[in-house]
Design a protein around this motif. Structure first.
Motif, PDB file in Angstrom:
ATOM      1  N   ASN A 129     -14.430 -43.987  36.338  1.00 23.11           N
ATOM      2  CA  ASN A 129     -15.558 -44.502  35.553  1.00 23.11           C
ATOM      3  C   ASN A 129     -15.341 -45.981  35.236  1.00 23.11           C
ATOM      4  N   ASP A 130     -16.122 -46.823  35.899  1.00 21.82           N
ATOM      5  CA  ASP A 130     -16.073 -48.269  35.641  1.00 21.82           C
ATOM      6  C   ASP A 130     -17.468 -48.733  35.217  1.00 21.82           C
ATOM      7  N   SER A 131     -18.092 -47.932  34.336  1.00 21.58           N
ATOM      8  CA  SER A 131     -19.474 -48.208  33.914  1.00 21.58           C
ATOM      9  C   SER A 131     -19.611 -49.580  33.275  1.00 21.58           C
ATOM     10  N   LYS A 132     -18.496 -50.115  32.747  1.00 18.07           N
ATOM     11  CA  LYS A 132     -18.538 -51.425  32.093  1.00 18.07           C
ATOM     12  C   LYS A 132     -18.747 -52.565  33.098  1.00 18.07           C
ATOM     13  N   ALA A 133     -18.662 -52.247  34.407  1.00 21.78           N
ATOM     14  CA  ALA A 133     -18.878 -53.268  35.445  1.00 21.78           C
ATOM     15  C   ALA A 133     -20.377 -53.544  35.562  1.00 21.78           C
ATOM     16  N   THR A 134     -20.863 -54.423  34.685  1.00 21.16           N
ATOM     17  CA  THR A 134     -22.304 -54.709  34.665  1.00 21.16           C
ATOM     18  C   THR A 134     -22.653 -55.958  35.472  1.00 21.16           C
ATOM     19  N   ASN A 135     -21.660 -56.512  36.188  1.00 22.21           N
ATOM     20  CA  ASN A 135     -21.959 -57.632  37.095  1.00 22.21           C
ATOM     21  C   ASN A 135     -21.151 -57.475  38.385  1.00 22.21           C
ATOM     22  N   VAL A 136     -21.475 -58.258  39.393  1.00 19.84           N
ATOM     23  CA  VAL A 136     -20.905 -58.091  40.731  1.00 19.84           C
ATOM     24  C   VAL A 136     -19.404 -58.382  40.731  1.00 19.84           C
ATOM     25  N   ASN A 137     -18.989 -59.397  39.984  1.00 17.97           N
ATOM     26  CA  ASN A 137     -17.578 -59.765  39.969  1.00 17.97           C
ATOM     27  C   ASN A 137     -16.704 -58.637  39.403  1.00 17.97           C
ATOM     28  N   SER A 138     -17.204 -57.913  38.420  1.00 17.57           N
ATOM     29  CA  SER A 138     -16.486 -56.758  37.863  1.00 17.57           C
ATOM     30  C   SER A 138     -16.254 -55.707  38.931  1.00 17.57           C
ATOM     31  N   CYS A 139     -17.300 -55.453  39.714  1.00 21.36           N
ATOM     32  CA  CYS A 139     -17.206 -54.464  40.797  1.00 21.36           C
ATOM     33  C   CYS A 139     -16.205 -54.946  41.851  1.00 21.36           C
ATOM     34  N   TRP A 140     -16.183 -56.250  42.108  1.00 18.11           N
ATOM     35  CA  TRP A 140     -15.229 -56.820  43.062  1.00 18.11           C
ATOM     36  C   TRP A 140     -13.798 -56.495  42.640  1.00 18.11           C
ATOM     37  N   TYR A 141     -13.498 -56.698  41.353  1.00 17.74           N
ATOM     38  CA  TYR A 141     -12.163 -56.384  40.843  1.00 17.74           C
ATOM     39  C   TYR A 141     -11.847 -54.901  41.006  1.00 17.74           C
ATOM     40  N   ALA A 170     -26.839 -53.911  34.724  1.00 17.49           N
ATOM     41  CA  ALA A 170     -27.042 -53.389  33.374  1.00 17.49           C
ATOM     42  C   ALA A 170     -27.599 -51.973  33.484  1.00 17.49           C
ATOM     43  N   SER A 171     -27.562 -51.243  32.375  1.00 12.92           N
ATOM     44  CA  SER A 171     -27.835 -49.800  32.418  1.00 12.92           C
ATOM     45  C   SER A 171     -29.192 -49.403  31.857  1.00 12.92           C
ATOM     46  N   PHE A 172     -29.982 -50.400  31.427  1.00  9.93           N
ATOM     47  CA  PHE A 172     -31.123 -50.071  30.567  1.00  9.93           C
ATOM     48  C   PHE A 172     -32.282 -49.378  31.266  1.00  9.93           C
ATOM     49  N   ASP A 173     -32.236 -49.264  32.613  1.00  9.23           N
ATOM     50  CA  ASP A 173     -33.349 -48.588  33.288  1.00  9.23           C
ATOM     51  C   ASP A 173     -33.291 -47.072  33.073  1.00  9.23           C
ATOM     52  N   LEU A 174     -32.075 -46.494  33.056  1.00 15.08           N
ATOM     53  CA  LEU A 174     -31.946 -45.038  32.945  1.00 15.08           C
ATOM     54  C   LEU A 174     -31.099 -44.587  31.748  1.00 15.08           C
ATOM     55  N   PHE A 175     -30.397 -45.527  31.116  1.00 11.19           N
ATOM     56  CA  PHE A 175     -29.451 -45.148  30.065  1.00 11.19           C
ATOM     57  C   PHE A 175     -29.627 -46.039  28.835  1.00 11.19           C
ATOM     58  N   LYS A 176     -29.047 -45.598  27.695  1.00 12.66           N
ATOM     59  CA  LYS A 176     -29.140 -46.403  26.474  1.00 12.66           C
ATOM     60  C   LYS A 176     -28.315 -47.684  26.612  1.00 12.66           C
ATOM     61  N   ASN A 177     -27.125 -47.542  27.216  1.00  8.89           N
ATOM     62  CA  ASN A 177     -26.197 -48.662  27.381  1.00  8.89           C
ATOM     63  C   ASN A 177     -25.116 -48.235  28.370  1.00  8.89           C
ATOM     64  N   TYR A 178     -24.167 -49.126  28.641  1.00  9.86           N
ATOM     65  CA  TYR A 178     -23.158 -48.763  29.642  1.00  9.86           C
ATOM     66  C   TYR A 178     -22.267 -47.612  29.154  1.00  9.86           C
ATOM     67  N   GLU A 179     -22.085 -47.481  27.828  1.00 12.68           N
ATOM     68  CA  GLU A 179     -21.287 -46.364  27.301  1.00 12.68           C
ATOM     69  C   GLU A 179     -21.966 -45.033  27.607  1.00 12.68           C
ATOM     70  N   ARG A 233     -24.041 -44.463  29.989  1.00 10.28           N
ATOM     71  CA  ARG A 233     -23.948 -44.254  31.442  1.00 10.28           C
ATOM     72  C   ARG A 233     -22.579 -43.662  31.808  1.00 10.28           C
ATOM     73  N   GLY A 234     -21.513 -44.251  31.239  1.00 15.55           N
ATOM     74  CA  GLY A 234     -20.161 -43.763  31.514  1.00 15.55           C
ATOM     75  C   GLY A 234     -19.928 -42.367  30.975  1.00 15.55           C
ATOM     76  N   ASP A 235     -20.448 -42.105  29.771  1.00 15.86           N
ATOM     77  CA  ASP A 235     -20.295 -40.764  29.175  1.00 15.86           C
ATOM     78  C   ASP A 235     -20.996 -39.697  30.017  1.00 15.86           C
ATOM     79  N   GLN A 236     -22.188 -40.031  30.514  1.00 19.78           N
ATOM     80  CA  GLN A 236     -22.911 -39.073  31.362  1.00 19.78           C
ATOM     81  C   GLN A 236     -22.158 -38.831  32.672  1.00 19.78           C
ATOM     82  N   PHE A 237     -21.582 -39.904  33.229  1.00 24.66           N
ATOM     83  CA  PHE A 237     -20.781 -39.763  34.453  1.00 24.66           C
ATOM     84  C   PHE A 237     -19.640 -38.782  34.201  1.00 24.66           C
TER      85      PHE A 237
END
Length: 444
Positions: free
Chosen positions: A323-335, A422-431, A433-437
């Motif tokens: 769970n890396d839901s906090k990766a809300t930008n491309v560079n985070s995903c790169w890491y 960002a998570s706002f299309d389907l979730f309240k926030n990234y937390e 999103r991660g909790d649902q995952f």
């Protein structure tokens, strides 16, 4: 009596209201949306007047000063009207900073802020210092200034919080990196976002310290332009001239004017190159605060990490779910992809903030064998990745995304939720999103 109006009734706004009331101001809080029940109870019990689900214009524009939630852009008509009237508009951090003499260690950067802030707080707390954790994390800074008397604050600061800070000063400022993010808030002008991040150094004196990543081309260019007057300390993956902290021969080395600190790299609790940077930056700050070496070693080796950041959830039939839901930008995903040692099924998608997926293209091609797009509108992702990866599927909910990712995985694979968005299309926030995952993974 000066009237302070607070726009936004989340943790930041309610904390500001509590502090403003404690300092004897007339206070009014206004939120365009609905307030959480716990905040309504809190405001009511303290007799702080508030409104929700809409703003009363004349009430707001009669303010002597406005404290604006970081989530509200300057482009909002009400903010424009207030500016035209000459009303001072500040952030919660600016406001709270007026009422504490505590030492403030402030962390910003496009990625790694929360991990570094949490690690540094852990370092200071474990060393027995009287320290608060705030900013973009935990309880609001303003609430803590009103209710506690800490000697130190470790504050995570987003570019939005830095935007409305003017007289506030960081005693120790840490700038981890700058990569494109939130460009939708900065007129799609990267330099405006860079300028916001560089505000972390404003008002610093020669007694203060500025810590930054020596290999970040954007930051080094800005530092050369701005010539900060604070004492400068840098960190880097490898030993180089004028670098204060680095890894060398399986050791991490921290040089400050007082002493040299070393520790075996294998003992660091956090793994991966990006976490090496977070550990180095934190260790420099800890050394500057005269924390004993053995305490620094212990804290760097027993830190537990941050929820929703490369968090190992479970292994199901030989498939690891991360769970890396906090990766809300491309560079985070790169890491995240960079740290993967297995083949990956990657879950991407959400609210695009002006992303450029070229940054992860090579890593996706070499490490990812299937993509799951989780979002309301995945057209930009399809346009970029279609034809580059053999298997691409769409999902409209987290349950569907987890189920599809699982069915596309083989034993030994990792399923990585690192959405770039960002998570706002389907979730309240990234937390959320991660909790649902995590919930759906555990249901497998």
């Amino acid at each position: 009596m000066k009237k302070i109006v607070i726009l936004g009734g989340g943790e930041s706004g309610v904390g500001s209201a509590i502090l403003a009331q404690a300092k004897g101001f007339e206070v009014f809080l206004s939120d365009n949306g609905a307030l959480q029940e716990k905040y309504k109870i809190e405001l009511t019990s303290r007799n702080i007047p508030f409104e929700e689900k809409g703003h009363t214009e004349e009430n707001i524009l009669s303010a002597g000063e406005i404290i604006k939630s970081p989530g509200i852009p300057d482009s909002v008509p009400l903010i424009q009207q207030a500016k035209a009237k000459g009303i001072s508009i500040i952030s919660e951090i600016e406001f709270a900073g007026r009422y504490t003499d505590a030492t403030k260690i402030c962390i910003t950067g496009s990625n790694g802020k929360t991990t570094t802030t949490s690690l540094l707080y852990h370092l200071l707390k474990s060393a027995g210092l009287n320290v608060g954790l705030g900013g973009n994390i935990g309880k609001s800074f303003a609430r803590q200034v009103a209710e506690n008397s800490y000697d130190y604050y470790v504050l995570e600061l987003s570019s939005f919080q830095l935007d409305n800070m003017y007289d506030f000063k960081a005693d120790i400022a840490i700038l981890l990196n700058i990569t494109p993010d939130h460009l939708d808030r900065y007129d799609h002008d990267f330099q405006k976002y860079v300028d916001a991040k560089m505000r972390i150094t404003q008002n610093q004196t020669p007694e203060d310290a500025f810590i930054y990543w020596a290999e970040d081309p954007v930051v080094t260019k800005e530092v050369a332009k701005k010539q900060p007057i604070a004492r400068v300390f840098t960190f880097s993956e490898h030993k180089a001239d004028n670098v204060s902290a680095y890894a060398d021969n399986d050791q991490i080395v921290i040089n400050t004017s007082k002493s040299v600190f070393t520790m075996e790299q294998d003992l660091l609790a956090l793994t991966g190159t990006h976490n090496l940077y977070n550990s180095l930056a934190s260790a420099i700050a800890a050394k500057l605060l005269d924390i004993k070496d053995e305490k620094i070693r212990q804290s760097l080796s027993d830190f537990k990490g941050v929820e929703h950041r490369l968090e190992k959830v479970a292994t199901v039939r030989g498939i690891q779910f991360i769970n890396d839901s906090k990766a809300t930008n491309v560079n985070s995903c790169w890491y995240a992809l960079k740290s993967m040692k297995t083949k990956v099924v990657l879950i991407l998608g959400g609210t695009d903030k002006g992303n450029d997926y070229q940054e992860i293209e090579e890593l996706v091609k070499t490490k990812v064998h299937a993509l799951v797009f989780l979002g309301v509108d995945n057209s930009k992702l399809h346009k970029f990745f279609d034809g580059k990866i053999g298997t691409i599927v769409d999902a409209g909910s987290m349950e569907e995304a987890v189920t599809k990712a699982y069915s596309l995985s083989k034993e030994g694979d990792s399923v990585l939720l690192s959405p770039c968005c960002a998570s706002f299309d389907l979730f309240k926030n990234y937390e959320d999103r991660g909790d649902q995952f995590k919930y759906w993974v555990r249901k497998l």
